[in-house]
Write a protein that holds these residues in place. Structure first.
Motif, PDB file in Angstrom:
ATOM      1  N   VAL A 120       8.304  60.587  24.276  1.00  0.00           N
ATOM      2  CA  VAL A 120       7.389  59.515  24.669  1.00  0.00           C
ATOM      3  C   VAL A 120       7.385  59.353  26.184  1.00  0.00           C
ATOM      4  O   VAL A 120       8.450  59.264  26.804  1.00  0.00           O
ATOM      5  CB  VAL A 120       7.793  58.176  24.013  1.00  0.00           C
ATOM      6  N   VAL A 121       6.198  59.316  26.764  1.00  0.00           N
ATOM      7  CA  VAL A 121       6.006  58.996  28.183  1.00  0.00           C
ATOM      8  C   VAL A 121       5.336  57.629  28.227  1.00  0.00           C
ATOM      9  O   VAL A 121       4.411  57.361  27.452  1.00  0.00           O
ATOM     10  CB  VAL A 121       5.113  60.053  28.872  1.00  0.00           C
ATOM     11  N   ALA A 122       5.787  56.739  29.115  1.00  0.00           N
ATOM     12  CA  ALA A 122       5.246  55.380  29.127  1.00  0.00           C
ATOM     13  C   ALA A 122       5.017  54.878  30.545  1.00  0.00           C
ATOM     14  O   ALA A 122       5.786  55.178  31.466  1.00  0.00           O
ATOM     15  CB  ALA A 122       6.185  54.417  28.402  1.00  0.00           C
ATOM     16  N   SER A 123       3.971  54.115  30.717  1.00  0.00           N
ATOM     17  CA  SER A 123       3.745  53.373  31.958  1.00  0.00           C
ATOM     18  C   SER A 123       4.830  52.322  32.106  1.00  0.00           C
ATOM     19  O   SER A 123       5.354  51.803  31.114  1.00  0.00           O
ATOM     20  CB  SER A 123       2.367  52.709  31.895  1.00  0.00           C
ATOM     21  N   ARG A 124       5.166  51.954  33.324  1.00  0.00           N
ATOM     22  CA  ARG A 124       6.211  50.947  33.516  1.00  0.00           C
ATOM     23  C   ARG A 124       5.788  49.568  33.020  1.00  0.00           C
ATOM     24  O   ARG A 124       6.619  48.673  32.879  1.00  0.00           O
ATOM     25  CB  ARG A 124       6.635  50.861  34.984  1.00  0.00           C
ATOM     26  N   GLU A 125       4.501  49.387  32.726  1.00  0.00           N
ATOM     27  CA  GLU A 125       4.034  48.124  32.167  1.00  0.00           C
ATOM     28  C   GLU A 125       3.985  48.143  30.638  1.00  0.00           C
ATOM     29  O   GLU A 125       3.608  47.148  30.015  1.00  0.00           O
ATOM     30  CB  GLU A 125       2.652  47.778  32.727  1.00  0.00           C
ATOM     31  N   ALA A 126       4.383  49.241  30.026  1.00  0.00           N
ATOM     32  CA  ALA A 126       4.397  49.336  28.565  1.00  0.00           C
ATOM     33  C   ALA A 126       5.518  48.464  27.998  1.00  0.00           C
ATOM     34  O   ALA A 126       6.560  48.268  28.635  1.00  0.00           O
ATOM     35  CB  ALA A 126       4.597  50.784  28.130  1.00  0.00           C
TER      36      ALA A 126
END
Length: 258
Positions: A120-126
């Protein structure tokens, strides 16, 4: 169509987008059927060697099953009809690598998808959370899926805290749920970069490695999943009571993010 697909033809990568942003990419029966059909189709498509899965917009990756869906249940505590059980790639015998790209919320039934992605790759706002207990429902399949990739205490805390607490992308990275954190809006690009690298490698070696990694936990996962229907049937409140809790939002105040 509830799904949007875009082919990176030269790279052998398919970008799959849950395309219901007005519903926070919640999965209705049409979407569930499209996901099942897509994963089965991709087993035969040699031009696609890796997949990136994301949600449209920036508010949510996926918020689980659409609250407007009614799924009749058999009158037995040993059987549960769950339309999300077939929405993931592994449930459809697809062993091509899938990278999930998360922007915004990922909660509840989203874990059926995240639980069957390679990473999983996620934005820091996820943010990640599981609302089941708040609304009088057992978190069974979701908790089992996350137990394959999160420490026990973190799974238990997220599953039990319901809507009162959300796991930040930073914390998710620290505990291993997320493998890369990007700037807002950057999750898909980062996931595509990784998928493109993987897609360049010999197909047989990649798919064999995917299968080997999953086999390490397959027996425990299968055994746990087999117990889920009875736990859900016995522990869930009646639908009308769940609806009352949902309408009341399960409490007041903003959830804590950690």
């Amino acid at each position: 169509m509830a799904l949007r697909t875009e082919r990176e033809a030269a790279a052998g990568v398919l970008l799959v987008t849950l395309d219901r942003p007005a519903k926070l990419n919640a999965i209705d029966l049409e979407t569930a059927g499209e996901l099942t059909a897509l994963w089965q189709e991709l087993r035969y498509d040699e031009s696609v060697r890796a997949v990136v899965l994301t949600g449209a917009g920036t508010r949510a990756f996926c918020t689980g099953i659409d609250r407007g869906v009614t799924v009749p249940q058999p009158p037995s505590p040993y059987t549960v009809d769950d339309p999300l059980l077939r929405v993931g790639p592994k449930a459809n015998d697809l062993w091509k690598p899938v990278v999930a790209a998360v922007e915004g919320m990922a909660c509840g039934g989203a874990f059926y998808l995240l639980g069957e992605a390679e990473f999983v790759v996620a934005s820091r706002e996820a943010t990640f959370f599981d609302p089941h207990t708040t609304y009088g429902m057992v978190s069974a399949y979701e908790a089992i899926a996350m137990a394959q990739r999160m420490p026990f205490g973190e799974v238990a805390r997220m599953s039990l805290m319901g809507t009162a607490e959300r796991l930040s992308a930073g914390r998710a990275y620290e505990i291993g749920l997320v493998s890369e954190v990007t700037e807002p809006g950057g999750a898909v690009a980062a996931a595509l970069r990784s998928a493109t690298v993987i897609a360049r490698y010999p197909t047989e070696a990649v798919q064999g490695t995917v299968r080997a990694v999953w086999s390490a936990k397959e027996a425990a996962r299968t055994q746990a999943m087999s117990r889920a229907p009875a736990l859900i049937a016995l522990g869930n409140l009646p639908p009308e009571r769940q609806a009352e809790l949902f309408e009341g939002r399960g409490g007041s105040g903003e959830p804590q993010v950690r």
